[in-house]
Motif scaffolding. Structure first.
Motif, PDB file in Angstrom:
ATOM      1  N   THR A 126       0.857  -1.178   0.000  1.00 15.32           N
ATOM      2  CA  THR A 126       0.000   0.000   0.000  1.00 15.32           C
ATOM      3  C   THR A 126       0.898   1.234   0.000  1.00 15.32           C
ATOM      4  N   ILE A 127       0.680   2.125  -0.953  1.00 17.18           N
ATOM      5  CA  ILE A 127       1.496   3.324  -1.080  1.00 17.18           C
ATOM      6  C   ILE A 127       0.705   4.520  -0.563  1.00 17.18           C
ATOM      7  N   LYS A 128       1.231   5.180   0.478  1.00 18.84           N
ATOM      8  CA  LYS A 128       0.554   6.319   1.089  1.00 18.84           C
ATOM      9  C   LYS A 128       1.265   7.601   0.673  1.00 18.84           C
ATOM     10  N   LEU A 129       0.519   8.447  -0.026  1.00 19.34           N
ATOM     11  CA  LEU A 129       1.090   9.636  -0.652  1.00 19.34           C
ATOM     12  C   LEU A 129       0.955  10.906   0.186  1.00 19.34           C
ATOM     13  N   GLY A 130       0.217  10.861   1.285  1.00 19.33           N
ATOM     14  CA  GLY A 130       0.020  12.071   2.084  1.00 19.33           C
ATOM     15  C   GLY A 130      -0.749  13.116   1.307  1.00 19.33           C
ATOM     16  N   ASN A 131      -0.234  14.345   1.279  1.00 17.77           N
ATOM     17  CA  ASN A 131      -0.900  15.438   0.566  1.00 17.77           C
ATOM     18  C   ASN A 131      -0.346  15.643  -0.842  1.00 17.77           C
ATOM     19  N   ARG A 132       0.233  14.626  -1.400  1.00 24.38           N
ATOM     20  CA  ARG A 132       0.759  14.701  -2.767  1.00 24.38           C
ATOM     21  C   ARG A 132      -0.297  14.177  -3.746  1.00 24.38           C
ATOM     22  N   TYR A 133      -0.491  14.917  -4.850  1.00 29.19           N
ATOM     23  CA  TYR A 133      -1.362  14.444  -5.915  1.00 29.19           C
ATOM     24  C   TYR A 133      -0.519  13.985  -7.091  1.00 29.19           C
ATOM     25  N   LEU A 134      -0.828  12.812  -7.606  1.00 27.29           N
ATOM     26  CA  LEU A 134      -0.096  12.263  -8.741  1.00 27.29           C
ATOM     27  C   LEU A 134      -0.981  12.201  -9.972  1.00 27.29           C
ATOM     28  N   THR A 135      -0.397  12.461 -11.122  1.00 31.80           N
ATOM     29  CA  THR A 135      -1.092  12.244 -12.377  1.00 31.80           C
ATOM     30  C   THR A 135      -1.131  10.735 -12.635  1.00 31.80           C
ATOM     31  N   LEU A 136      -1.940  10.314 -13.593  1.00 32.53           N
ATOM     32  CA  LEU A 136      -2.013   8.895 -13.934  1.00 32.53           C
ATOM     33  C   LEU A 136      -0.652   8.384 -14.409  1.00 32.53           C
ATOM     34  N   GLU A 137       0.080   9.235 -15.130  1.00 25.82           N
ATOM     35  CA  GLU A 137       1.402   8.845 -15.612  1.00 25.82           C
ATOM     36  C   GLU A 137       2.367   8.640 -14.442  1.00 25.82           C
ATOM     37  N   GLN A 138       2.322   9.541 -13.455  1.00 22.56           N
ATOM     38  CA  GLN A 138       3.190   9.408 -12.283  1.00 22.56           C
ATOM     39  C   GLN A 138       2.816   8.189 -11.454  1.00 22.56           C
ATOM     40  N   GLU A 139       1.517   7.920 -11.332  1.00 24.99           N
ATOM     41  CA  GLU A 139       1.080   6.713 -10.617  1.00 24.99           C
ATOM     42  C   GLU A 139       1.653   5.472 -11.288  1.00 24.99           C
ATOM     43  N   GLY A 140       1.571   5.447 -12.612  1.00 24.66           N
ATOM     44  CA  GLY A 140       2.098   4.306 -13.355  1.00 24.66           C
ATOM     45  C   GLY A 140       3.593   4.135 -13.168  1.00 24.66           C
ATOM     46  N   THR A 141       4.321   5.248 -13.110  1.00 26.30           N
ATOM     47  CA  THR A 141       5.774   5.194 -12.914  1.00 26.30           C
ATOM     48  C   THR A 141       6.124   4.580 -11.560  1.00 26.30           C
ATOM     49  N   ILE A 142       5.424   5.002 -10.507  1.00 23.72           N
ATOM     50  CA  ILE A 142       5.685   4.460  -9.175  1.00 23.72           C
ATOM     51  C   ILE A 142       5.308   2.984  -9.100  1.00 23.72           C
ATOM     52  N   LYS A 143       4.162   2.628  -9.674  1.00 28.26           N
ATOM     53  CA  LYS A 143       3.741   1.220  -9.661  1.00 28.26           C
ATOM     54  C   LYS A 143       4.759   0.344 -10.392  1.00 28.26           C
ATOM     55  N   ASN A 202      -4.420  12.033   0.271  1.00 26.95           N
ATOM     56  CA  ASN A 202      -5.379  12.918   0.929  1.00 26.95           C
ATOM     57  C   ASN A 202      -5.951  13.944  -0.040  1.00 26.95           C
ATOM     58  N   VAL A 203      -5.453  13.962  -1.273  1.00 24.49           N
ATOM     59  CA  VAL A 203      -5.817  14.992  -2.241  1.00 24.49           C
ATOM     60  C   VAL A 203      -6.570  14.368  -3.412  1.00 24.49           C
ATOM     61  N   ILE A 204      -7.648  15.013  -3.838  1.00 23.77           N
ATOM     62  CA  ILE A 204      -8.379  14.587  -5.025  1.00 23.77           C
ATOM     63  C   ILE A 204      -8.614  15.794  -5.921  1.00 23.77           C
ATOM     64  N   THR A 205      -8.929  15.549  -7.179  1.00 20.26           N
ATOM     65  CA  THR A 205      -9.190  16.642  -8.107  1.00 20.26           C
ATOM     66  C   THR A 205     -10.594  17.205  -7.883  1.00 20.26           C
ATOM     67  N   LYS A 206     -10.840  18.361  -8.464  1.00 21.19           N
ATOM     68  CA  LYS A 206     -12.166  18.976  -8.371  1.00 21.19           C
ATOM     69  C   LYS A 206     -13.218  18.070  -8.994  1.00 21.19           C
ATOM     70  N   GLU A 207     -12.865  17.436 -10.111  1.00 21.12           N
ATOM     71  CA  GLU A 207     -13.803  16.537 -10.780  1.00 21.12           C
ATOM     72  C   GLU A 207     -14.134  15.341  -9.905  1.00 21.12           C
ATOM     73  N   GLU A 208     -13.113  14.783  -9.225  1.00 21.17           N
ATOM     74  CA  GLU A 208     -13.343  13.641  -8.332  1.00 21.17           C
ATOM     75  C   GLU A 208     -14.209  14.052  -7.145  1.00 21.17           C
ATOM     76  N   ALA A 209     -13.982  15.261  -6.627  1.00 22.60           N
ATOM     77  CA  ALA A 209     -14.777  15.761  -5.501  1.00 22.60           C
ATOM     78  C   ALA A 209     -16.240  15.933  -5.915  1.00 22.60           C
ATOM     79  N   GLU A 210     -16.457  16.464  -7.117  1.00 22.21           N
ATOM     80  CA  GLU A 210     -17.817  16.653  -7.605  1.00 22.21           C
ATOM     81  C   GLU A 210     -18.511  15.318  -7.822  1.00 22.21           C
ATOM     82  N   GLN A 211     -17.750  14.304  -8.304  1.00 25.75           N
ATOM     83  CA  GLN A 211     -18.316  12.981  -8.508  1.00 25.75           C
ATOM     84  C   GLN A 211     -18.712  12.342  -7.183  1.00 25.75           C
TER      85      GLN A 211
END
Length: 226
Positions: free
Chosen positions: A53-70, A87-96
């Motif tokens: 399990t990868i815990k990012l704290g208050n860091r937001y990653l793009t899909l490309e960055q997530e893929g790089t870490i994985k 702990n961070v989500i995009t505005k679109e994710e929050a609205e969803q």
């Protein structure tokens, strides 16, 4: 002054968790993550697969960055990434998420061939006629007769329920479970408001509305007018 660690590895019952610093640059993070995993004794050929399990704290990653870490973690042979937690989500994710937790009230009759769909809970004040369909990502509450199709929890929510003043559906669906309604209802039979839910055997059961207070204690979001 002691320098804070960019990557902290902790053992858990499920496997390991990687706590990643959320202040350093992404390149610095990747460099230390690679070094820490290479040095650690957790990557041993004869050990079974280990959940990560990868815990990012208050860091937001793009899909490309997530893929790089994985990809970096997966290169360590016996490590399998189960989830990335931020702990961070995009505005679109929050609205969803907001939409999925809202109750949408609709006053109308759903006639044959019509489909009413909402992302969260649905409160329908009216009937669902034969051939009509109502779909909700959450629960469905019908103040009227359900004689068509109702599909609750269509995003995979097994805890969703369907309630109706008159429960005479042509088909019930909750998450991926499907159940046809029984044929024993009498046209003039007086019945209580009923609900449908998935039981412990993964079957859709129809019962009195009163059972929900025990089966789904978290269903009520507000109490005492608060």
């Amino acid at each position: 002054m002691k320098k804070s660690q960019i990557v902290v590895i902790k053992g858990t019952k499920e496997g390991i968790s990687l706590h990643l610093d959320d202040h350093c640059s992404f390149d610095e993070l990747l460099k230390e993550l690679d070094e820490k995993l290479s040095e650690s004794s957790i990557s041993v050929d004869d050990r079974p697969l280990i959940s990560v399990t990868i815990k990012l704290g208050n860091r937001y990653l793009t899909l490309e960055q997530e893929g790089t870490i994985k990809d970096l973690v997966r290169q360590k042979r016996n490590l399998v990434v189960e989830s990335l937690v931020s702990n961070v989500i995009t505005k679109e994710e929050a609205e969803q998420k907001k939409a999925e937790n809202e109750i949408v009230s609709v006053a109308k009759v759903i006639r044959s061939g019509q489909i009413l769909e909402v992302p969260g809970d649905l409160l329908l004040i009216g009937d669902v006629n034969p051939g009509g369909t109502v779909r909700a990502g959450g629960n469905i509450f019908i103040l009227g007769a359900l004689k068509g199709i109702a599909h609750a929890g269509f995003n995979g929510n097994d805890e969703a329920i369907i309630a109706a003043s008159v429960m005479k559906p042509s088909q019930l669906r909750i998450s991926s479970c499907i159940n046809r309604a029984p044929d024993h209802y009498l046209e003039n039979e007086k019945r209580e408001m009923e609900c449908a839910f998935i039981d412990a055997s993964d079957q859709i059961i129809i019962d009195r509305l009163q059972v929900l207070s025990h089966l789904r204690p978290n269903l009520t979001r507000l109490e005492g007018g608060r």
